[in-house]
Motif scaffolding. Sequence first.
Motif, PDB file in Angstrom:
ATOM      1  N   TYR A 100      -5.886  20.967  63.417  1.00 45.62           N
ATOM      2  CA  TYR A 100      -4.724  20.834  62.538  1.00 45.62           C
ATOM      3  C   TYR A 100      -5.236  20.492  61.143  1.00 45.62           C
ATOM      4  O   TYR A 100      -6.405  20.152  60.960  1.00 45.62           O
ATOM      5  N   SER A 101      -4.389  20.621  60.173  1.00 49.15           N
ATOM      6  CA  SER A 101      -4.782  20.302  58.802  1.00 49.15           C
ATOM      7  C   SER A 101      -3.816  19.277  58.228  1.00 49.15           C
ATOM      8  O   SER A 101      -2.656  19.209  58.645  1.00 49.15           O
ATOM      9  N   HIS A 102      -4.303  18.478  57.319  1.00 54.21           N
ATOM     10  CA  HIS A 102      -3.422  17.496  56.690  1.00 54.21           C
ATOM     11  C   HIS A 102      -3.899  17.208  55.271  1.00 54.21           C
ATOM     12  O   HIS A 102      -5.070  17.429  54.934  1.00 54.21           O
ATOM     13  N   THR A 103      -2.966  16.747  54.458  1.00 54.91           N
ATOM     14  CA  THR A 103      -3.285  16.365  53.096  1.00 54.91           C
ATOM     15  C   THR A 103      -3.515  14.866  53.029  1.00 54.91           C
ATOM     16  O   THR A 103      -2.962  14.095  53.803  1.00 54.91           O
ATOM     17  N   VAL A 104      -4.362  14.469  52.102  1.00 56.34           N
ATOM     18  CA  VAL A 104      -4.644  13.058  51.862  1.00 56.34           C
ATOM     19  C   VAL A 104      -4.405  12.779  50.378  1.00 56.34           C
ATOM     20  O   VAL A 104      -4.944  13.482  49.519  1.00 56.34           O
ATOM     21  N   ARG A 105      -3.584  11.787  50.074  1.00 56.64           N
ATOM     22  CA  ARG A 105      -3.309  11.438  48.678  1.00 56.64           C
ATOM     23  C   ARG A 105      -4.409  10.540  48.143  1.00 56.64           C
ATOM     24  O   ARG A 105      -4.693   9.487  48.705  1.00 56.64           O
ATOM     25  N   CYS A 106      -5.016  10.957  47.041  1.00 49.33           N
ATOM     26  CA  CYS A 106      -6.100  10.191  46.434  1.00 49.33           C
ATOM     27  C   CYS A 106      -5.819   9.987  44.952  1.00 49.33           C
ATOM     28  O   CYS A 106      -5.412  10.928  44.268  1.00 49.33           O
ATOM     29  N   PRO A 107      -6.036   8.781  44.431  1.00 53.05           N
ATOM     30  CA  PRO A 107      -5.884   8.575  42.987  1.00 53.05           C
ATOM     31  C   PRO A 107      -6.966   9.330  42.231  1.00 53.05           C
ATOM     32  O   PRO A 107      -8.055   9.606  42.760  1.00 53.05           O
ATOM     33  N   ARG A 116       1.114  15.176  54.452  1.00 50.05           N
ATOM     34  CA  ARG A 116       1.721  16.224  55.266  1.00 50.05           C
ATOM     35  C   ARG A 116       0.686  16.767  56.244  1.00 50.05           C
ATOM     36  O   ARG A 116      -0.443  17.062  55.864  1.00 50.05           O
ATOM     37  N   SER A 117       1.080  16.875  57.501  1.00 48.36           N
ATOM     38  CA  SER A 117       0.226  17.484  58.522  1.00 48.36           C
ATOM     39  C   SER A 117       0.771  18.860  58.873  1.00 48.36           C
ATOM     40  O   SER A 117       1.986  19.063  58.953  1.00 48.36           O
ATOM     41  N   LEU A 118      -0.135  19.806  59.075  1.00 44.08           N
ATOM     42  CA  LEU A 118       0.243  21.192  59.350  1.00 44.08           C
ATOM     43  C   LEU A 118      -0.499  21.700  60.582  1.00 44.08           C
ATOM     44  O   LEU A 118      -1.574  21.220  60.926  1.00 44.08           O
ATOM     45  N   THR A 119       0.098  22.665  61.229  1.00 35.79           N
ATOM     46  CA  THR A 119      -0.591  23.324  62.338  1.00 35.79           C
ATOM     47  C   THR A 119      -1.683  24.230  61.792  1.00 35.79           C
ATOM     48  O   THR A 119      -1.733  24.535  60.605  1.00 35.79           O
ATOM     49  N   SER A 120      -2.549  24.664  62.679  1.00 35.26           N
ATOM     50  CA  SER A 120      -3.665  25.511  62.279  1.00 35.26           C
ATOM     51  C   SER A 120      -3.699  26.758  63.155  1.00 35.26           C
ATOM     52  O   SER A 120      -3.223  26.755  64.296  1.00 35.26           O
ATOM     53  N   GLY A 121      -4.257  27.820  62.594  1.00 28.17           N
ATOM     54  CA  GLY A 121      -4.436  29.035  63.387  1.00 28.17           C
ATOM     55  C   GLY A 121      -5.598  28.932  64.353  1.00 28.17           C
ATOM     56  O   GLY A 121      -5.785  29.807  65.203  1.00 28.17           O
ATOM     57  N   THR A 122      -6.374  27.854  64.261  1.00 28.59           N
ATOM     58  CA  THR A 122      -7.510  27.647  65.150  1.00 28.59           C
ATOM     59  C   THR A 122      -7.113  26.704  66.269  1.00 28.59           C
ATOM     60  O   THR A 122      -6.612  25.606  66.001  1.00 28.59           O
ATOM     61  N   PRO A 123      -7.293  27.097  67.538  1.00 25.80           N
ATOM     62  CA  PRO A 123      -6.908  26.218  68.653  1.00 25.80           C
ATOM     63  C   PRO A 123      -7.597  24.858  68.555  1.00 25.80           C
ATOM     64  O   PRO A 123      -8.779  24.758  68.227  1.00 25.80           O
ATOM     65  N   GLY A 124      -6.833  23.807  68.846  1.00 27.79           N
ATOM     66  CA  GLY A 124      -7.381  22.456  68.846  1.00 27.79           C
ATOM     67  C   GLY A 124      -7.579  21.865  67.465  1.00 27.79           C
ATOM     68  O   GLY A 124      -8.186  20.801  67.337  1.00 27.79           O
TER      69      GLY A 124
END
Length: 262
Positions: free
Chosen positions: A132-139, A122-130
């Motif tokens: 973004y945040s995203h999740t990475v699935r890891c075993p 999942r990718s999400l917007t960020s409160g910081t200009p320029g």
Amino acid sequence: MIKINNWINGEERKPSNNKWINKINPHTGQADSLFADSKKEDIEEAVSCAKDSFPSWSNLTPVERGSLLFGFVQEMRSSSVQLADCVSKETGKSSKDATGEVQGAIAQGEFFAGEGRRLYSRSLTSGTPGKYSHTVRCPLGAAGLNVPANTPIANIAWKIFPALICGNTVVLKASEDSPEIAMLIARISKDAGLPDGVLNVVQGDGNSAGSPLVESEDVDVISFTGSTSVGKIIASRVGARMGRVSLELGGKSAHIIFDDVD
């Protein structure tokens, strides 16, 4: 009388102490097989193999893992009659109920094999200009999976396929009441081309085999289905080493028995 061994690194292994436990046939009330009375040394060997096989298995793409698991499921389908006969023999279920359970396990395997093409993040917007945040699935690593015998092959499927598709390796602690079905699943995984050490099966009772698996520092996640009383013990032991634990415990499906019941 057949002897049901452990399955470690793609082959059968006798218990290190060469001791065995009687398996009682619920249809006859008589012992019809013996299963390994595994101890800490056997569990440590299985966990070590799972840890050693983790890097190569987790480095496969989810699509590659899914393809191998689809082959695994196809082998289960080809062996469905044998699997159902084993479930019926070990649990006392009717052939009809056992067959339905096997088909449910196959459906579960098919679904999670398909997740190899759907392991979305999942990718999400960020409160910081320029930014973004995203999740990475890891075993996580090596998964210690403990199953009961009420629906033995379904319980196995519910645990091993989610763990494997996500890139974890597995040490499955078979139920004392259904040791043979776990061994059949292990052999089928070998026939399907699952790499050695990715799926390991250990036999034995909860104290001598289950406890070392729960307490091992090399097991990265524990999954347990069973009684609330045992689940509390497992949660405290895994929590003491800050490990991850997933519990499915008793407490639902209560029965009310009226005074006029025979």
